[in-house]
Design an enzyme around this catalytic site. Structure first.
Site, mmCIF file in Angstrom:
data_model
loop_
_atom_site.group_PDB
_atom_site.id
_atom_site.type_symbol
_atom_site.label_atom_id
_atom_site.label_comp_id
_atom_site.label_asym_id
_atom_site.label_seq_id
_atom_site.Cartn_x
_atom_site.Cartn_y
_atom_site.Cartn_z
ATOM 1 N N SER A 177 0.841 -1.191 0.000
ATOM 2 C CA SER A 177 0.000 0.000 0.000
ATOM 3 C C SER A 177 0.885 1.253 0.000
ATOM 4 C CB SER A 177 -0.971 -0.042 1.187
ATOM 5 O OG SER A 177 -2.044 0.834 0.988
ATOM 6 N N ASP A 430 -8.391 -5.866 -5.804
ATOM 7 C CA ASP A 430 -8.027 -4.726 -4.967
ATOM 8 C C ASP A 430 -8.348 -3.416 -5.670
ATOM 9 O OD1 ASP A 430 -6.919 -3.016 -3.122
ATOM 10 O OD2 ASP A 430 -4.845 -3.452 -3.679
ATOM 11 N N HIS A 455 -6.132 -6.836 -1.362
ATOM 12 C CA HIS A 455 -5.075 -5.885 -1.033
ATOM 13 C C HIS A 455 -3.826 -6.600 -0.512
ATOM 14 C CE1 HIS A 455 -3.909 -1.776 -0.713
ATOM 15 N NE2 HIS A 455 -3.808 -1.750 0.607
#
Length: 500
Positions: A177, A430, A455
Site C-alpha cells: 500500500s 483490490d 489488497h
C-alpha cells in the site's frame, strides 16, 4: 469546517467522510492496514531499537533530532554480506506491519535474511516533537514522504556501517500500500542504498492526470458484480431507498433499529454519515476479499463479498424495506461476523492501529489522490472530484493547501523507465490496483498481477486456501530477489580493487 465536524463525529477512520470532493482523503485513510495479525505457524521474534534521525534532512535551520523506532530479526541472517529485507513502514505502528507481513517472515530462513521493519516518522513511537508533533501545521511540516525516504536511507546506511558483517549486504525494500509506494520510491531515489524493491498494492499512479478519478470505484463495483446475483445493482438502488425511508422520523428510527446502530439516526446530517459509513464498508470488503477467514480490518469469513451478496440477491422489484433489510444483514457480515457486537458503531470501520490524522495531513499536502463516482459505471451515488473544495477543507483543518501535482514532479509519474529492479504486484480484486502499475515498463520494472488477490495478498502469510496465482507470484518475487542479489554481488566484485 464541514470536514472538521465530520472528522470529530466519525473518529479517526471517517476523516475521509463527507462529499466525494473529500473522497480521496477518505479512501486513502481507509485503504490502510488494520486489525490484528493473521499469523501462520512461524514464530515472531524481534528486537526493538531506536535511531536518532534528523527532523529535517533537507534544510539547515532545524537541527533537532528524534528517535525512529525499528525492529530487527536476525535469527537466520548469514553474515558477512547476507541479505537484508527492509520493510518501509506505513502510516501506523510498525509492530502491526511487522506482525502481518508474513511473506518476509516465511522467506527469512530460505534467503538467509535479516528482517528490518522501520517505522515511518510521525507514526507509532517515532514522533519528531513528542506529544507536540500533531499540535499544529508548524510541527507537522516535516511529515512528508521525502523526509521518510531520507530516514530509511540514512538508517540503512547506518546499519551497514555499524553492524558487523553488513557492510556488503544487499538490501531489498519491501512494502504494501503506501509502504509499497515508499519501497518503490526508495529504490528510485536511493538506488545505491537498496538493490531492488517489492511494491505490493502500491498506487503510485493514483495522482492527478495519471488515472481517471472513477477507476477505483469501478473495481469495487466489479468485485460485487462478480460475487452474486444483482449484488452491485441492489447496492446502487439502496441509496435511493435510504433517502426514501429516512424522509420521516419513523423511517429514521426503523433504519436505526434495522441496522442495530449504537447511535440512532436523527437528521439529514446523520444520513450523510450513515451513507458514507456504508460506502466505506463496501470498499473495505473489496480490499479484504480474501479466500480464507481473516482478521484484518475486521474478523471475516472466506470470500466475504460472496457471503455479503447472498443477502442482496433481489430482483429489481424489491421494496425499499426488503432491500434495506438485506443491506443490514450484509453489513453485519462485516461488523458482526463473530456475533459479539451488540450494536454497530458508524464512527468506526476498522482498526485503531493506524495514524489517521497523520495520513489525513499527508493527503492534504502531497498525497492528493483524486476519486469520483458517477452512479452508472459504479454502484455509488454521483459525486465529482472537486479539488477546490478539497483544498478549502484541508485549509480549514490544517491551515495548509495540497500541491496537486507534486507527487508527479517528485517521483516521475508514469515517466519512470530510467529506474530498475522494482516489482509492482497488484491484486485483481483490490481497488487500489486502479492506480498501480499494471504492465511491464522495462525488463526490470515488472508488473505481477494476482487475478484472485485482494489488497497485498502476496505479503500476507501463506494459507492452504491461497489461489495458485498468489503462490506463483510469491515464488516469482523470490526468484527476482535472488537475481538482484546475484547481480549486486557480481557488481561489487567487479569494482573491488585487485591486488598488485
Amino acid at each position: 469546517m464541514e470536514l472538521l465536524d465530520r472528522a470529530a463525529a466519525a473518529c479517526a477512520l471517517c476523516l475521509f467522510l463527507g462529499c466525494l470532493h473529500v473522497i480521496a482523503l477518505k479512501q486513502q485513510l481507509f485503504s490502510r492496514l488494520g486489525g490484528s495479525p493473521d499469523r501462520g505457524e512461524i514464530p515472531i521474534s524481534y528486537n526493538t531499537f531506536y535511531f536518532d534521525q534528523k527532523i529535517d534532512h533537507f534544510g539547515f535551520t532545524e537541527n533537532g533530532t528524534f528517535r525512529q523506532r525499528y525492529l530487527v530479526a536476525d535469527k537466520h541472517w548469514q553474515q558477512p554480506g547476507g541479505l537484508i529485507l527492509f520493510y518501509t513502514g506505513n502510516e501506523g505502528d510498525i509492530t502491526w506491519f511487522c506482525n502481518n507481513t508474513g511473506f518476509m517472515w516465511e522467506n527469512a530462513e530460505k534467503m538467509d535474511a535479516m528482517l528490518v521493519f522501520a517505522e515511518h516518522r510521525y507514526y507509532g513511537d517515532s514522533l519528531p516533537f513528542g506529544q507536540e508533533s500533531y499540535s499544529d501545521s508548524k510541527h507537522l511540516n516535516y511529515l512528508t514522504s521525502e523526509q521518510a525516504l531520507a530516514d530509511f536511507a540514512v538508517l540503512i546506511q547506518n546499519l551497514k556501517t555499524t553492524l558487523p558483517g553488513a557492510q556488503h549486504s544487499p538490501v531489498i525494500a519491501v512494502g504494501g500500500s503506501y509502504g509499497g509506494m515508499l519501497a518503490a520510491w526508495l529504490r528510485m531515489k536511493y538506488p545505491h542504498v537498496v538493490v531492488g524493491a517489492l511494491a505490493s498494492s502500491a498506487p503510485i499512479w493514483q495522482f492527478p492526470g495519471l488515472v481517471p478519478c472513477g477507476e477505483f470505484y469501478k473495481v469495487v463495483t466489479r468485485d460485487f458484480a462478480r460475487s452474486g446475483y444483482n449484488c452491485d445493482s441492489n447496492i446502487r438502488r439502496s441509496w435511493k431507498a435510504i433517502k426514501n425511508v429516512s424522509s420521516t422520523t419513523s423511517g429514521l428510527q426503523w433504519l436505526s433499529d434495522e441496522f442495530s446502530l449504537c447511535s440512532p439516526l436523527k437528521n439529514k446530517n446523520n444520513i450523510v454519515s450513515f451513507k458514507n459509513w456504508l460506502q466505506e464498508t463496501w470498499v473495505n470488503l473489496a480490499m479484504v476479499d480474501y479466500p480464507y477467514e481473516a482478521n484484518f480490518l475486521q474478523p471475516l469469513p472466506p470470500w466475504p463479498i460472496q457471503v455479503v451478496c447472498n443477502y442482496l440477491a433481489f430482483d429489481s422489484a424489491v421494496s425499499d424495506d426488503q432491500l434495506l433489510h438485506g443491506v443490514s444483514q450484509a453489513v453485519k457480515v462485516y461488523y458482526n461476523y463473530t456475533g459479539s457486537s451488540s450494536c454497530l458503531n458508524t464512527s468506526q470501520t476498522a482498526t485503531g492501529s493506524l495514524g489517521f490524522l497523520g495520513w489525513y495531513y499527508q493527503a492534504c499536502t502531497e498525497m492528493v489522490m483524486p476519486m469520483c463516482t458517477d452512479g452508472i459505471h459504479d454502484m455509488f451515488e454521483f459525486e465529482e472530484w472537486n479539488f477546490q473544495a478539497f483544498s478549502d477543507e484541508c485549509n480549514a483543518m490544517f491551515g495548509v493547501r495540497p500541491r496537486a501535482d507534486w507527487a508527479g514532479t517528485a517521483y516521475g509519474g508514469k515517466d519512470i523507465a530510467s529506474h530498475s529492479n522494482i516489482i509492482f504486484s497488484n491484486g485483481g480484486l483490490d481497488p487500489w490496483s486502479a492506480g498501480g502499475v499494471s504492465y511491464n515498463i522495462t525488463d526490470s520494472l515488472l508488473s505481477i498481477t494476482i487475478p484472485d488477490g485482494a489488497h497485498h495478498l502476496d505479503l500476507r502469510y501463506s494459507n492452504e486456501h491461497d489461489p495458485p496465482s498468489v503462490r506463483a507470484a510469491r515464488s516469482l518475487e523470490v526468484i527476482y530477489f535472488q537475481e538482484w542479489i546475484r547481480l549486486s554481488k557480481k557488481k561489487r566484485q567487479l569494482h573491488q580493487p585487485t591486488s598488485p
